[in-house]
Write a protein that holds these residues in place. Sequence first.
Motif, PDB file in Angstrom:
ATOM      1  N   PHE A 103       0.828  -1.204   0.000  1.00 47.80           N
ATOM      2  CA  PHE A 103       0.000   0.000   0.000  1.00 47.80           C
ATOM      3  C   PHE A 103       0.866   1.258   0.000  1.00 47.80           C
ATOM      4  N   MET A 104       1.902   1.285   0.810  1.00 43.20           N
ATOM      5  CA  MET A 104       2.794   2.449   0.861  1.00 43.20           C
ATOM      6  C   MET A 104       3.523   2.645  -0.480  1.00 43.20           C
ATOM      7  N   ALA A 105       3.921   1.548  -1.121  1.00 45.11           N
ATOM      8  CA  ALA A 105       4.588   1.643  -2.421  1.00 45.11           C
ATOM      9  C   ALA A 105       3.634   2.212  -3.462  1.00 45.11           C
ATOM     10  N   ILE A 106       2.383   1.768  -3.447  1.00 40.33           N
ATOM     11  CA  ILE A 106       1.396   2.272  -4.407  1.00 40.33           C
ATOM     12  C   ILE A 106       1.151   3.764  -4.179  1.00 40.33           C
ATOM     13  N   LEU A 107       1.021   4.171  -2.914  1.00 42.65           N
ATOM     14  CA  LEU A 107       0.822   5.596  -2.624  1.00 42.65           C
ATOM     15  C   LEU A 107       2.018   6.434  -3.069  1.00 42.65           C
ATOM     16  N   ALA A 108       3.211   5.963  -2.778  1.00 40.04           N
ATOM     17  CA  ALA A 108       4.410   6.700  -3.184  1.00 40.04           C
ATOM     18  C   ALA A 108       4.527   6.743  -4.703  1.00 40.04           C
ATOM     19  N   GLY A 109       4.233   5.625  -5.364  1.00 41.98           N
ATOM     20  CA  GLY A 109       4.287   5.593  -6.820  1.00 41.98           C
ATOM     21  C   GLY A 109       3.288   6.529  -7.449  1.00 41.98           C
ATOM     22  N   ALA A 110       2.087   6.604  -6.892  1.00 40.92           N
ATOM     23  CA  ALA A 110       1.063   7.513  -7.410  1.00 40.92           C
ATOM     24  C   ALA A 110       1.487   8.958  -7.219  1.00 40.92           C
ATOM     25  N   ARG A 111       2.094   9.242  -6.105  1.00 36.76           N
ATOM     26  CA  ARG A 111       2.528  10.613  -5.818  1.00 36.76           C
ATOM     27  C   ARG A 111       3.656  11.038  -6.749  1.00 36.76           C
ATOM     28  N   VAL A 112       4.590  10.140  -6.996  1.00 35.28           N
ATOM     29  CA  VAL A 112       5.769  10.474  -7.812  1.00 35.28           C
ATOM     30  C   VAL A 112       5.473  10.376  -9.303  1.00 35.28           C
ATOM     31  N   GLY A 113       4.787   9.303  -9.738  1.00 35.79           N
ATOM     32  CA  GLY A 113       4.665   9.072 -11.170  1.00 35.79           C
ATOM     33  C   GLY A 113       3.278   8.870 -11.711  1.00 35.79           C
ATOM     34  N   GLY A 114       2.262   9.180 -10.947  1.00 36.69           N
ATOM     35  CA  GLY A 114       0.901   9.020 -11.446  1.00 36.69           C
ATOM     36  C   GLY A 114       0.553   7.567 -11.693  1.00 36.69           C
ATOM     37  N   LEU A 115      -0.181   7.316 -12.788  1.00 36.43           N
ATOM     38  CA  LEU A 115      -0.615   5.955 -13.103  1.00 36.43           C
ATOM     39  C   LEU A 115       0.571   5.040 -13.400  1.00 36.43           C
ATOM     40  N   LEU A 116       1.549   5.546 -14.138  1.00 41.14           N
ATOM     41  CA  LEU A 116       2.747   4.739 -14.415  1.00 41.14           C
ATOM     42  C   LEU A 116       3.487   4.417 -13.117  1.00 41.14           C
ATOM     43  N   GLY A 117       3.539   5.351 -12.197  1.00 44.66           N
ATOM     44  CA  GLY A 117       4.171   5.125 -10.899  1.00 44.66           C
ATOM     45  C   GLY A 117       3.477   4.039 -10.102  1.00 44.66           C
ATOM     46  N   VAL A 118       2.154   3.995 -10.182  1.00 43.88           N
ATOM     47  CA  VAL A 118       1.391   2.944  -9.496  1.00 43.88           C
ATOM     48  C   VAL A 118       1.743   1.574 -10.062  1.00 43.88           C
ATOM     49  N   VAL A 119       1.867   1.497 -11.392  1.00 45.52           N
ATOM     50  CA  VAL A 119       2.158   0.213 -12.047  1.00 45.52           C
ATOM     51  C   VAL A 119       3.565  -0.264 -11.707  1.00 45.52           C
ATOM     52  N   VAL A 120       4.507   0.659 -11.625  1.00 45.28           N
ATOM     53  CA  VAL A 120       5.918   0.301 -11.428  1.00 45.28           C
ATOM     54  C   VAL A 120       6.287   0.188  -9.948  1.00 45.28           C
ATOM     55  N   SER A 121       5.502   0.742  -9.068  1.00 45.32           N
ATOM     56  CA  SER A 121       5.894   0.853  -7.664  1.00 45.32           C
ATOM     57  C   SER A 121       6.048  -0.486  -6.944  1.00 45.32           C
ATOM     58  N   VAL A 122       5.142  -1.414  -7.139  1.00 49.82           N
ATOM     59  CA  VAL A 122       5.219  -2.691  -6.415  1.00 49.82           C
ATOM     60  C   VAL A 122       6.411  -3.525  -6.897  1.00 49.82           C
ATOM     61  N   PRO A 123       6.647  -3.676  -8.211  1.00 48.87           N
ATOM     62  CA  PRO A 123       7.859  -4.399  -8.622  1.00 48.87           C
ATOM     63  C   PRO A 123       9.140  -3.730  -8.125  1.00 48.87           C
ATOM     64  N   THR A 124       9.147  -2.406  -8.096  1.00 48.40           N
ATOM     65  CA  THR A 124      10.315  -1.691  -7.584  1.00 48.40           C
ATOM     66  C   THR A 124      10.509  -1.975  -6.096  1.00 48.40           C
ATOM     67  N   ALA A 125       9.436  -2.021  -5.350  1.00 47.49           N
ATOM     68  CA  ALA A 125       9.521  -2.329  -3.923  1.00 47.49           C
ATOM     69  C   ALA A 125      10.046  -3.741  -3.695  1.00 47.49           C
ATOM     70  N   VAL A 126       9.646  -4.678  -4.540  1.00 52.65           N
ATOM     71  CA  VAL A 126      10.128  -6.062  -4.420  1.00 52.65           C
ATOM     72  C   VAL A 126      11.625  -6.122  -4.720  1.00 52.65           C
ATOM     73  N   VAL A 127      12.072  -5.420  -5.753  1.00 49.56           N
ATOM     74  CA  VAL A 127      13.502  -5.403  -6.093  1.00 49.56           C
ATOM     75  C   VAL A 127      14.307  -4.800  -4.942  1.00 49.56           C
ATOM     76  N   LEU A 128      13.823  -3.701  -4.368  1.00 47.56           N
ATOM     77  CA  LEU A 128      14.514  -3.087  -3.232  1.00 47.56           C
ATOM     78  C   LEU A 128      14.585  -4.030  -2.036  1.00 47.56           C
ATOM     79  N   LYS A 129      13.486  -4.725  -1.776  1.00 50.21           N
ATOM     80  CA  LYS A 129      13.457  -5.670  -0.661  1.00 50.21           C
ATOM     81  C   LYS A 129      14.490  -6.780  -0.863  1.00 50.21           C
ATOM     82  N   GLU A 130      14.525  -7.347  -2.055  1.00 47.23           N
ATOM     83  CA  GLU A 130      15.472  -8.431  -2.335  1.00 47.23           C
ATOM     84  C   GLU A 130      16.914  -7.948  -2.277  1.00 47.23           C
ATOM     85  N   ALA A 131      17.174  -6.740  -2.757  1.00 47.32           N
ATOM     86  CA  ALA A 131      18.521  -6.182  -2.702  1.00 47.32           C
ATOM     87  C   ALA A 131      18.966  -5.983  -1.258  1.00 47.32           C
TER      88      ALA A 131
END
Length: 84
Positions: free
Chosen positions: A12-40
Motif C-alpha cells: 500500500f505504501m509503495a502504491i501511494l508513493a508511486g502515485a505521488r511520484v509518477g501518477g498511473l505509471l508510478g502505481v504500475v511500477v511501484s510494487v515491482p520496484t519495492a520487491v527489487v529493493l526488498k530483495e537487494a
Amino acid sequence: GSVTGLNPFWVFMAILAGARVGGLLGVVVSVPTAVVLKEALLSVRSVRQSNLSPVPNQDTISTVLTPQEVSSSGQTPQSLAVEQ
C-alpha cells in the motif's frame, strides 16, 4: 502480498508513493520496484552476516609459537614469519 512476499502495508505504501511520484505509471511500477529493493536489501544483509561469521578463514590462521619454541629454533620471530 503472497506473490510478492511483501507485507500488505508496504504494498500500500509503495502504491501511494508511486502515485505521488509518477501518477498511473508510478502505481504500475511501484510494487515491482519495492520487491527489487526488498530483495537487494536482504542480499546485502545476508552478505554482511556471512562476513561477520566467527569461524576464521583458513588463510588467516597462523601458527602461534611459544617463547621457548622461538628461542630453541635459533631464529628471530620475523624470519619465522617469512618462512611460513
